[in-house]
Design a protein around this motif. Structure first.
Motif, PDB file in Angstrom:
ATOM      1  N   ALA A  76       0.831  -1.205   0.000  1.00 25.23           N
ATOM      2  CA  ALA A  76       0.000   0.000   0.000  1.00 25.23           C
ATOM      3  C   ALA A  76       0.863   1.252   0.000  1.00 25.23           C
ATOM      4  O   ALA A  76       1.930   1.286   0.614  1.00 25.23           O
ATOM      5  CB  ALA A  76      -0.912   0.012   1.227  1.00 25.23           C
ATOM      6  N   THR A  77       0.396   2.273  -0.687  1.00 25.74           N
ATOM      7  CA  THR A  77       1.041   3.584  -0.660  1.00 25.74           C
ATOM      8  C   THR A  77       0.034   4.619  -0.191  1.00 25.74           C
ATOM      9  O   THR A  77      -1.192   4.414  -0.283  1.00 25.74           O
ATOM     10  CB  THR A  77       1.559   4.008  -2.046  1.00 25.74           C
ATOM     11  N   VAL A  78       0.547   5.725   0.302  1.00 23.72           N
ATOM     12  CA  VAL A  78      -0.320   6.821   0.732  1.00 23.72           C
ATOM     13  C   VAL A  78      -1.212   7.278  -0.420  1.00 23.72           C
ATOM     14  O   VAL A  78      -2.410   7.518  -0.247  1.00 23.72           O
ATOM     15  CB  VAL A  78       0.523   8.001   1.260  1.00 23.72           C
ATOM     16  N   GLY A  79      -0.632   7.360  -1.625  1.00 22.55           N
ATOM     17  CA  GLY A  79      -1.403   7.819  -2.783  1.00 22.55           C
ATOM     18  C   GLY A  79      -2.615   6.951  -3.061  1.00 22.55           C
ATOM     19  O   GLY A  79      -3.708   7.466  -3.317  1.00 22.55           O
ATOM     20  N   GLN A  80      -2.442   5.621  -3.006  1.00 18.43           N
ATOM     21  CA  GLN A  80      -3.566   4.715  -3.255  1.00 18.43           C
ATOM     22  C   GLN A  80      -4.604   4.816  -2.151  1.00 18.43           C
ATOM     23  O   GLN A  80      -5.815   4.811  -2.413  1.00 18.43           O
ATOM     24  CB  GLN A  80      -3.063   3.273  -3.354  1.00 18.43           C
ATOM     25  N   ILE A  81      -4.145   4.944  -0.918  1.00 18.59           N
ATOM     26  CA  ILE A  81      -5.084   5.022   0.201  1.00 18.59           C
ATOM     27  C   ILE A  81      -5.875   6.325   0.154  1.00 18.59           C
ATOM     28  O   ILE A  81      -7.087   6.346   0.438  1.00 18.59           O
ATOM     29  CB  ILE A  81      -4.332   4.857   1.535  1.00 18.59           C
ATOM     30  N   VAL A  82      -5.239   7.421  -0.205  1.00 17.57           N
ATOM     31  CA  VAL A  82      -5.965   8.686  -0.358  1.00 17.57           C
ATOM     32  C   VAL A  82      -7.062   8.523  -1.412  1.00 17.57           C
ATOM     33  O   VAL A  82      -8.203   8.962  -1.224  1.00 17.57           O
ATOM     34  CB  VAL A  82      -5.001   9.833  -0.743  1.00 17.57           C
ATOM     35  N   LYS A  83      -6.715   7.884  -2.507  1.00 17.42           N
ATOM     36  CA  LYS A  83      -7.692   7.650  -3.576  1.00 17.42           C
ATOM     37  C   LYS A  83      -8.877   6.827  -3.061  1.00 17.42           C
ATOM     38  O   LYS A  83     -10.052   7.155  -3.328  1.00 17.42           O
ATOM     39  CB  LYS A  83      -7.014   6.923  -4.734  1.00 17.42           C
ATOM     40  N   ASP A  84      -8.595   5.754  -2.309  1.00 12.20           N
ATOM     41  CA  ASP A  84      -9.652   4.903  -1.766  1.00 12.20           C
ATOM     42  C   ASP A  84     -10.525   5.664  -0.774  1.00 12.20           C
ATOM     43  O   ASP A  84     -11.762   5.579  -0.818  1.00 12.20           O
ATOM     44  CB  ASP A  84      -9.047   3.688  -1.056  1.00 12.20           C
ATOM     45  N   ILE A  98     -14.650   6.717  -0.472  1.00 17.25           N
ATOM     46  CA  ILE A  98     -15.482   6.316   0.664  1.00 17.25           C
ATOM     47  C   ILE A  98     -16.093   7.528   1.346  1.00 17.25           C
ATOM     48  O   ILE A  98     -17.275   7.533   1.714  1.00 17.25           O
ATOM     49  CB  ILE A  98     -14.658   5.481   1.664  1.00 17.25           C
ATOM     50  N   VAL A  99     -15.322   8.586   1.511  1.00 19.17           N
ATOM     51  CA  VAL A  99     -15.798   9.801   2.189  1.00 19.17           C
ATOM     52  C   VAL A  99     -16.977  10.419   1.437  1.00 19.17           C
ATOM     53  O   VAL A  99     -17.899  10.961   2.044  1.00 19.17           O
ATOM     54  CB  VAL A  99     -14.638  10.822   2.351  1.00 19.17           C
ATOM     55  N   GLU A 100     -16.963  10.311   0.130  1.00 14.32           N
ATOM     56  CA  GLU A 100     -18.076  10.840  -0.664  1.00 14.32           C
ATOM     57  C   GLU A 100     -19.389  10.145  -0.309  1.00 14.32           C
ATOM     58  O   GLU A 100     -20.463  10.739  -0.399  1.00 14.32           O
ATOM     59  CB  GLU A 100     -17.805  10.659  -2.155  1.00 14.32           C
ATOM     60  N   LYS A 101     -19.288   8.889   0.117  1.00 15.73           N
ATOM     61  CA  LYS A 101     -20.491   8.099   0.403  1.00 15.73           C
ATOM     62  C   LYS A 101     -20.844   8.054   1.891  1.00 15.73           C
ATOM     63  O   LYS A 101     -22.013   8.080   2.266  1.00 15.73           O
ATOM     64  CB  LYS A 101     -20.296   6.670  -0.121  1.00 15.73           C
ATOM     65  N   ASN A 102     -19.808   7.992   2.744  1.00 18.37           N
ATOM     66  CA  ASN A 102     -20.068   7.899   4.185  1.00 18.37           C
ATOM     67  C   ASN A 102     -18.845   8.389   4.962  1.00 18.37           C
ATOM     68  O   ASN A 102     -18.003   7.588   5.364  1.00 18.37           O
ATOM     69  CB  ASN A 102     -20.400   6.456   4.579  1.00 18.37           C
ATOM     70  N   PRO A 103     -18.722   9.698   5.188  1.00 13.78           N
ATOM     71  CA  PRO A 103     -17.524  10.248   5.837  1.00 13.78           C
ATOM     72  C   PRO A 103     -17.353   9.831   7.299  1.00 13.78           C
ATOM     73  O   PRO A 103     -16.249   9.902   7.837  1.00 13.78           O
ATOM     74  CB  PRO A 103     -17.727  11.756   5.728  1.00 13.78           C
ATOM     75  N   GLY A 104     -18.424   9.380   7.939  1.00 16.37           N
ATOM     76  CA  GLY A 104     -18.342   9.058   9.368  1.00 16.37           C
ATOM     77  C   GLY A 104     -18.087   7.610   9.685  1.00 16.37           C
ATOM     78  O   GLY A 104     -18.056   7.219  10.862  1.00 16.37           O
ATOM     79  N   ILE A 105     -17.872   6.780   8.642  1.00 11.26           N
ATOM     80  CA  ILE A 105     -17.669   5.352   8.895  1.00 11.26           C
ATOM     81  C   ILE A 105     -16.243   5.096   9.398  1.00 11.26           C
ATOM     82  O   ILE A 105     -15.326   5.895   9.167  1.00 11.26           O
ATOM     83  CB  ILE A 105     -17.950   4.540   7.609  1.00 11.26           C
ATOM     84  N   PHE A 106     -16.064   3.968  10.107  1.00  9.01           N
ATOM     85  CA  PHE A 106     -14.756   3.584  10.640  1.00  9.01           C
ATOM     86  C   PHE A 106     -14.137   2.473   9.795  1.00  9.01           C
ATOM     87  O   PHE A 106     -14.840   1.729   9.120  1.00  9.01           O
ATOM     88  CB  PHE A 106     -14.874   3.092  12.081  1.00  9.01           C
ATOM     89  N   ALA A 136     -10.860   6.504  14.519  1.00  5.71           N
ATOM     90  CA  ALA A 136     -10.901   7.661  13.625  1.00  5.71           C
ATOM     91  C   ALA A 136     -11.862   7.366  12.485  1.00  5.71           C
ATOM     92  O   ALA A 136     -11.922   6.233  11.982  1.00  5.71           O
ATOM     93  CB  ALA A 136      -9.506   7.950  13.074  1.00  5.71           C
ATOM     94  N   THR A 137     -12.621   8.356  12.060  1.00  7.35           N
ATOM     95  CA  THR A 137     -13.484   8.182  10.896  1.00  7.35           C
ATOM     96  C   THR A 137     -12.631   8.193   9.629  1.00  7.35           C
ATOM     97  O   THR A 137     -11.478   8.641   9.649  1.00  7.35           O
ATOM     98  CB  THR A 137     -14.518   9.307  10.814  1.00  7.35           C
ATOM     99  N   VAL A 138     -13.213   7.732   8.528  1.00 13.83           N
ATOM    100  CA  VAL A 138     -12.465   7.757   7.270  1.00 13.83           C
ATOM    101  C   VAL A 138     -12.169   9.203   6.855  1.00 13.83           C
ATOM    102  O   VAL A 138     -11.143   9.474   6.218  1.00 13.83           O
ATOM    103  CB  VAL A 138     -13.218   7.015   6.150  1.00 13.83           C
ATOM    104  N   GLU A 139     -13.040  10.129   7.249  1.00 17.99           N
ATOM    105  CA  GLU A 139     -12.787  11.534   6.940  1.00 17.99           C
ATOM    106  C   GLU A 139     -11.575  12.045   7.724  1.00 17.99           C
ATOM    107  O   GLU A 139     -10.731  12.780   7.190  1.00 17.99           O
ATOM    108  CB  GLU A 139     -14.022  12.371   7.276  1.00 17.99           C
ATOM    109  N   ASP A 140     -11.477  11.644   8.996  1.00 20.13           N
ATOM    110  CA  ASP A 140     -10.318  12.016   9.815  1.00 20.13           C
ATOM    111  C   ASP A 140      -9.031  11.447   9.215  1.00 20.13           C
ATOM    112  O   ASP A 140      -8.015  12.134   9.113  1.00 20.13           O
ATOM    113  CB  ASP A 140     -10.472  11.482  11.244  1.00 20.13           C
ATOM    114  N   LEU A 141      -9.085  10.174   8.814  1.00 17.25           N
ATOM    115  CA  LEU A 141      -7.898   9.513   8.259  1.00 17.25           C
ATOM    116  C   LEU A 141      -7.484  10.128   6.929  1.00 17.25           C
ATOM    117  O   LEU A 141      -6.295  10.290   6.661  1.00 17.25           O
ATOM    118  CB  LEU A 141      -8.171   8.018   8.083  1.00 17.25           C
ATOM    119  N   LEU A 142      -8.464  10.508   6.124  1.00 17.39           N
ATOM    120  CA  LEU A 142      -8.152  11.140   4.842  1.00 17.39           C
ATOM    121  C   LEU A 142      -7.386  12.442   5.063  1.00 17.39           C
ATOM    122  O   LEU A 142      -6.396  12.716   4.362  1.00 17.39           O
ATOM    123  CB  LEU A 142      -9.434  11.402   4.054  1.00 17.39           C
TER     124      LEU A 142
END
Length: 244
Positions: free
Chosen positions: A9-17, A21-29, A63-69
């Motif tokens: 995994a790279t930071v770039g790929q994870i940011v993309k993922d 996800i944030v577009e659909k559910n920013p508060g998910i874990f 952390a939420t996916v929005e926090d991690l992003l």
């Protein structure tokens, strides 16, 4: 922390993922189940040019996916990423499209797959390196783990292979009849693929790999003129006492 397995995994790929996800559910874990317990990703720790996702069993610390992003966007896109699971530092296993995190809208859940500890060699890698050795009597050489303590080199005996904590370990058992395992016996005890480490005085060590990909050498026992097979040990990866 020495990395022997390249992070998938790279930071770039994870940011993309995460952006998807944030577009659909920013508060998910980011959560998963380990040994019957729910675990959550709580944040990121940087160590030796690698980003480590830290986990917790407490949902309130997740952390939420929005926090991690937001955290990942501050990092270099080429940086490798692994995930901490207890004492292990695990690689991610990408999905077929290269994604690390996959969101299922129906399940409302983020899926991801974990692979092997990036600090350990596998028996496949060890076997492949040993097959390159062209040395007379090689399979009869005695296997001896060697570890540097500061400027002092200590040599340990090893006479068996067994599984500890889910890893194949080169051990010394006083109840075993043989005093030292040979290279032939060492290879014969290998499964198809397992992670490898060496217990020394109750702690577990990885091997130390040089720039040529070797983790071993052939010292001679001066008094007996016998050639040995020395496994060079690297850093400690696990101390069971820290779990108590």
């Amino acid at each position: 922390m020495t990395i022997l397995q390249k992070p998938n995994a790279t930071v770039g790929q994870i940011v993309k993922d995460l952006e998807q996800i944030v577009e659909k559910n920013p508060g998910i874990f980011l959560e998963y189940c380990y040994d019957g317990e729910d675990m959550y990703v709580e944040g990121i720790k940087l160590r030796k040019d690698i980003a480590i996702l830290e986990t917790t069993g407490k949902k309130k610390r997740a952390a939420t996916v929005e926090d991690l992003l937001a955290m990942f966007r501050l990092l270099d896109a080429s940086l490798g990423v692994v995930i901490q699971e207890g004492w292990e530092m695990l690689n991610f296993e990408p999905y077929g499209n290269g994604a690390i995190f996959k969101y299922d809208e129906e399940e409302d859940f983020c899926f991801f797959m974990m692979d092997r500890d990036v600090r350990l060699l596998t028996t496949q890698q060890i076997e492949a390196e040993l097959k390159k050795v062209d040395k007379e009597g090689f399979l009869d050489f005695k296997v001896l783990p060697q570890l540097w303590h500061g400027n002092k080199l200590t040599v340990y005996r090893a006479n068996c292979l067994r599984y500890n904590y889910g890893k194949l370990c080169l051990c010394y058992d006083e109840d075993e009849e043989s005093d030292s395992i040979t290279v032939g016996e060492f290879l014969k005890g290998f499964p198809t693929c397992a992670e490898f480490m060496v217990p020394i005085e109750g702690k577990y060590y990885t091997v130390k790999v040089d720039e040529n990909g070797r983790f071993f050498s052939f010292p001679k026992l001066v008094s007996a003129g016998v050639t040995l097979f020395a496994i060079h040990l690297g850093e400690m990866v696990f101390d069971p006492n820290e779990m108590e």
